[in-house]
Design a protein around this motif. Structure first.
Motif, PDB file in Angstrom:
ATOM      1  N   LEU A 123       0.750  -1.261  -0.060  1.00  0.00           N
ATOM      2  CA  LEU A 123       0.106  -0.091   0.139  1.00  0.00           C
ATOM      3  C   LEU A 123       0.917   1.373   0.043  1.00  0.00           C
ATOM      4  CD1 LEU A 123      -2.893   1.257   0.239  1.00  0.00           C
ATOM      5  CD2 LEU A 123      -2.519   1.308   2.662  1.00  0.00           C
ATOM      6  N   TYR A 124       0.623   2.182  -1.017  1.00  0.00           N
ATOM      7  CA  TYR A 124       1.519   3.187  -1.052  1.00  0.00           C
ATOM      8  C   TYR A 124       0.862   4.575  -0.797  1.00  0.00           C
ATOM      9  CZ  TYR A 124       4.451  -0.223  -3.527  1.00  0.00           C
ATOM     10  OH  TYR A 124       5.138  -1.271  -3.595  1.00  0.00           O
ATOM     11  N   PRO A 125       1.578   5.524  -0.343  1.00  0.00           N
ATOM     12  CA  PRO A 125       3.106   5.618   0.496  1.00  0.00           C
ATOM     13  C   PRO A 125       2.853   4.631   1.827  1.00  0.00           C
ATOM     14  CG  PRO A 125       2.074   7.481   0.775  1.00  0.00           C
ATOM     15  CD  PRO A 125       1.124   6.787  -0.287  1.00  0.00           C
ATOM     16  N   MET A 126       3.905   3.860   1.887  1.00  0.00           N
ATOM     17  CA  MET A 126       3.998   3.164   3.013  1.00  0.00           C
ATOM     18  C   MET A 126       5.128   4.053   3.817  1.00  0.00           C
ATOM     19  SD  MET A 126       5.096  -1.077   3.610  1.00  0.00           S
ATOM     20  CE  MET A 126       3.684  -1.190   3.046  1.00  0.00           C
ATOM     21  N   PRO A 127       4.735   4.514   5.170  1.00  0.00           N
ATOM     22  CA  PRO A 127       5.650   5.349   5.879  1.00  0.00           C
ATOM     23  C   PRO A 127       6.622   4.716   6.534  1.00  0.00           C
ATOM     24  CG  PRO A 127       3.713   5.157   7.033  1.00  0.00           C
ATOM     25  CD  PRO A 127       3.445   4.335   5.715  1.00  0.00           C
ATOM     26  N   VAL A 128       7.819   5.111   7.000  1.00  0.00           N
ATOM     27  CA  VAL A 128       8.724   4.628   7.676  1.00  0.00           C
ATOM     28  C   VAL A 128       8.762   5.294   9.099  1.00  0.00           C
ATOM     29  CG1 VAL A 128      11.501   4.287   7.842  1.00  0.00           C
ATOM     30  CG2 VAL A 128      10.562   4.469   5.472  1.00  0.00           C
ATOM     31  N   LEU A 129       8.447   4.129   9.950  1.00  0.00           N
ATOM     32  CA  LEU A 129       8.126   4.762  11.223  1.00  0.00           C
ATOM     33  C   LEU A 129       9.136   4.295  12.115  1.00  0.00           C
ATOM     34  CD1 LEU A 129       4.204   3.672  11.357  1.00  0.00           C
ATOM     35  CD2 LEU A 129       5.434   6.119  10.615  1.00  0.00           C
ATOM     36  N   ILE A 130       9.760   5.244  12.866  1.00  0.00           N
ATOM     37  CA  ILE A 130      10.612   4.933  13.977  1.00  0.00           C
ATOM     38  C   ILE A 130       9.879   4.854  15.286  1.00  0.00           C
ATOM     39  CG2 ILE A 130      12.666   5.465  15.007  1.00  0.00           C
ATOM     40  CD1 ILE A 130      12.791   4.557  11.851  1.00  0.00           C
ATOM     41  N   LEU A 131      10.014   3.702  15.917  1.00  0.00           N
ATOM     42  CA  LEU A 131       9.236   3.534  17.186  1.00  0.00           C
ATOM     43  C   LEU A 131      10.275   3.637  18.304  1.00  0.00           C
ATOM     44  CD1 LEU A 131       7.223   2.180  15.463  1.00  0.00           C
ATOM     45  CD2 LEU A 131       6.495   0.883  17.146  1.00  0.00           C
ATOM     46  N   PRO A 163       8.057   9.558  12.324  1.00  0.00           N
ATOM     47  CA  PRO A 163       8.272   9.458  10.560  1.00  0.00           C
ATOM     48  C   PRO A 163       9.881   9.765  10.280  1.00  0.00           C
ATOM     49  CG  PRO A 163       6.411  10.789  10.723  1.00  0.00           C
ATOM     50  CD  PRO A 163       6.997  10.990  12.148  1.00  0.00           C
ATOM     51  N   ALA A 164      10.435   8.814   9.713  1.00  0.00           N
ATOM     52  CA  ALA A 164      11.826   9.157   9.395  1.00  0.00           C
ATOM     53  C   ALA A 164      11.865  10.192   8.337  1.00  0.00           C
ATOM     54  CB  ALA A 164      12.659   7.658   9.049  1.00  0.00           C
ATOM     55  N   ASP A 165      12.972  10.750   8.181  1.00  0.00           N
ATOM     56  CA  ASP A 165      13.221  11.752   6.951  1.00  0.00           C
ATOM     57  C   ASP A 165      14.314  11.654   6.404  1.00  0.00           C
ATOM     58  OD1 ASP A 165      14.910  12.903   9.044  1.00  0.00           O
ATOM     59  OD2 ASP A 165      14.275  14.825   8.893  1.00  0.00           O
ATOM     60  N   VAL A 166      14.539  12.463   5.248  1.00  0.00           N
ATOM     61  CA  VAL A 166      15.571  12.228   4.481  1.00  0.00           C
ATOM     62  C   VAL A 166      17.028  12.350   5.257  1.00  0.00           C
ATOM     63  CG1 VAL A 166      16.862  13.164   2.387  1.00  0.00           C
ATOM     64  CG2 VAL A 166      14.708  12.677   2.213  1.00  0.00           C
ATOM     65  N   LYS A 167      17.088  13.380   5.940  1.00  0.00           N
ATOM     66  CA  LYS A 167      18.276  13.498   6.929  1.00  0.00           C
ATOM     67  C   LYS A 167      18.560  12.692   7.736  1.00  0.00           C
ATOM     68  CE  LYS A 167      17.743  18.538   7.433  1.00  0.00           C
ATOM     69  NZ  LYS A 167      17.169  19.786   8.150  1.00  0.00           N
ATOM     70  N   ASN A 168      17.867  11.714   8.152  1.00  0.00           N
ATOM     71  CA  ASN A 168      18.091  10.572   9.130  1.00  0.00           C
ATOM     72  C   ASN A 168      17.922   9.076   8.330  1.00  0.00           C
ATOM     73  OD1 ASN A 168      18.364  11.720  12.042  1.00  0.00           O
ATOM     74  ND2 ASN A 168      16.718  12.922  11.273  1.00  0.00           N
ATOM     75  N   LEU A 169      18.215   9.050   7.280  1.00  0.00           N
ATOM     76  CA  LEU A 169      17.722   7.909   6.402  1.00  0.00           C
ATOM     77  C   LEU A 169      18.597   6.846   6.964  1.00  0.00           C
ATOM     78  CD1 LEU A 169      17.133   7.441   2.810  1.00  0.00           C
ATOM     79  CD2 LEU A 169      18.737   6.127   3.793  1.00  0.00           C
ATOM     80  N   PRO A 193       9.690  13.568   4.887  1.00  0.00           N
ATOM     81  CA  PRO A 193       9.482  12.155   5.332  1.00  0.00           C
ATOM     82  C   PRO A 193       9.697  11.226   4.163  1.00  0.00           C
ATOM     83  CG  PRO A 193       7.573  13.215   4.993  1.00  0.00           C
ATOM     84  CD  PRO A 193       8.286  14.297   4.804  1.00  0.00           C
ATOM     85  N   ILE A 194      10.402  10.128   4.454  1.00  0.00           N
ATOM     86  CA  ILE A 194      10.806   9.215   3.305  1.00  0.00           C
ATOM     87  C   ILE A 194       9.565   7.952   3.452  1.00  0.00           C
ATOM     88  CG2 ILE A 194      13.207   9.658   3.322  1.00  0.00           C
ATOM     89  CD1 ILE A 194      13.633   7.114   4.981  1.00  0.00           C
ATOM     90  N   CYS A 195       9.340   7.268   2.299  1.00  0.00           N
ATOM     91  CA  CYS A 195       8.286   6.256   2.462  1.00  0.00           C
ATOM     92  C   CYS A 195       9.158   4.829   2.009  1.00  0.00           C
ATOM     93  CB  CYS A 195       7.318   6.666   1.290  1.00  0.00           C
ATOM     94  SG  CYS A 195       6.554   7.932   1.506  1.00  0.00           S
ATOM     95  N   TYR A 239      12.084   6.453  -0.748  1.00  0.00           N
ATOM     96  CA  TYR A 239      11.577   7.580  -1.500  1.00  0.00           C
ATOM     97  C   TYR A 239      11.147   8.551  -0.650  1.00  0.00           C
ATOM     98  CZ  TYR A 239      11.929   4.018  -4.929  1.00  0.00           C
ATOM     99  OH  TYR A 239      12.402   3.018  -5.823  1.00  0.00           O
ATOM    100  N   THR A 240      11.265   9.729  -1.190  1.00  0.00           N
ATOM    101  CA  THR A 240      10.710  11.069  -0.560  1.00  0.00           C
ATOM    102  C   THR A 240       9.482  11.393  -1.068  1.00  0.00           C
ATOM    103  OG1 THR A 240      11.514  12.562  -2.283  1.00  0.00           O
ATOM    104  CG2 THR A 240      13.221  12.075  -0.198  1.00  0.00           C
ATOM    105  N   MET A 241       8.614  12.156  -0.027  1.00  0.00           N
ATOM    106  CA  MET A 241       7.217  12.604  -0.476  1.00  0.00           C
ATOM    107  C   MET A 241       7.318  13.499  -1.886  1.00  0.00           C
ATOM    108  SD  MET A 241       5.081  11.245   1.380  1.00  0.00           S
ATOM    109  CE  MET A 241       3.667  12.469   1.537  1.00  0.00           C
ATOM    110  N   GLY A 242       6.456  13.454  -2.633  1.00  0.00           N
ATOM    111  CA  GLY A 242       6.530  14.452  -3.773  1.00  0.00           C
ATOM    112  C   GLY A 242       5.942  15.712  -3.640  1.00  0.00           C
TER     113      GLY A 242
END
Length: 185
Positions: free
Chosen positions: A11-19, A68-74, A157-159, A168-171
């Motif tokens: 299912l897209y986008p699928m968030p990258v979640l940091i717990l 949500p993870a972001d590009v800076k913290n990939l 945020p990245i997906c 991938y980044t959000m558009g």
């Protein structure tokens, strides 16, 4: 023509979640979870298997954070997904993240991740791996806000793509919710 891909978690986008959680000694832990999302107005649902240190920590503290993870913290976000807190005691130190204790729940906020949902456990089912949390607070770093609201041009945020195992980044913004569809009324 359509191709059947079978029953898969796509299912897209699928968030990258940091717990984020604390263990019984107050040591912070983080894991990367891709299967999760908002399930009600003040509720989040995430799939985490019972073998994860995060699951054990949540059962002890009844609290967790979700960022949500972001590009800076990939790189650090991927690291907490490939390295187990059960095996790596210095997991958070290796990410370079700094920790602040949430004022709302007994869980860590990772200062480098600019958006955090602070949650209390509602339920956890080890048979289905389903963790449900009540969102008690959302905190956001000023760096991603414009006029007091999240600004996706500042927060990237990245997906996760489960098909190709890519991030991938959000558009860009392409429309206006609750407005563009009115053209068809």
């Amino acid at each position: 023509m359509r191709n059947d891909l079978g029953a898969k978690p796509m299912l897209y986008p699928m968030p990258v979640l940091i717990l984020g959680t604390y263990d019984e000694n107050g040591v912070p832990n983080a894991m990367n979870a891709a299967w999760g999302g908002i399930s009600d107005f003040e509720e989040i649902t995430v799939s985490i298997s019972a073998g994860h240190k995060t699951a054990a920590n949540v059962l002890k503290t009844k609290a967790f954070t979700v960022s949500p993870a972001d590009v800076k913290n990939l790189v650090a976000a991927d690291f907490v997904g490939v390295v187990s807190g059960n095996k790596e005691p210095d997991k958070i130190k290796k990410t370079g993240w700094t920790v602040a204790k949430s004022e709302k729940v007994n869980a860590p906020i990772f200062n480098e991740l600019p958006l955090t949902l602070e949650c209390e456990m509602i339920s956890y089912d080890p048979g289905t791996d389903r963790l449900v949390g009540k969102i008690v607070n959302v905190s956001a770093d000023e760096s991603i806000l414009t006029g007091g609201k999240i600004d996706l041009t500042k927060f990237c945020p990245i997906c996760y793509d489960p098909s190709e195992h890519g991030y991938y980044t959000m558009g860009e913004r392409v429309g206006n919710a609750f407005a563009d569809g009115k053209q068809l009324q």
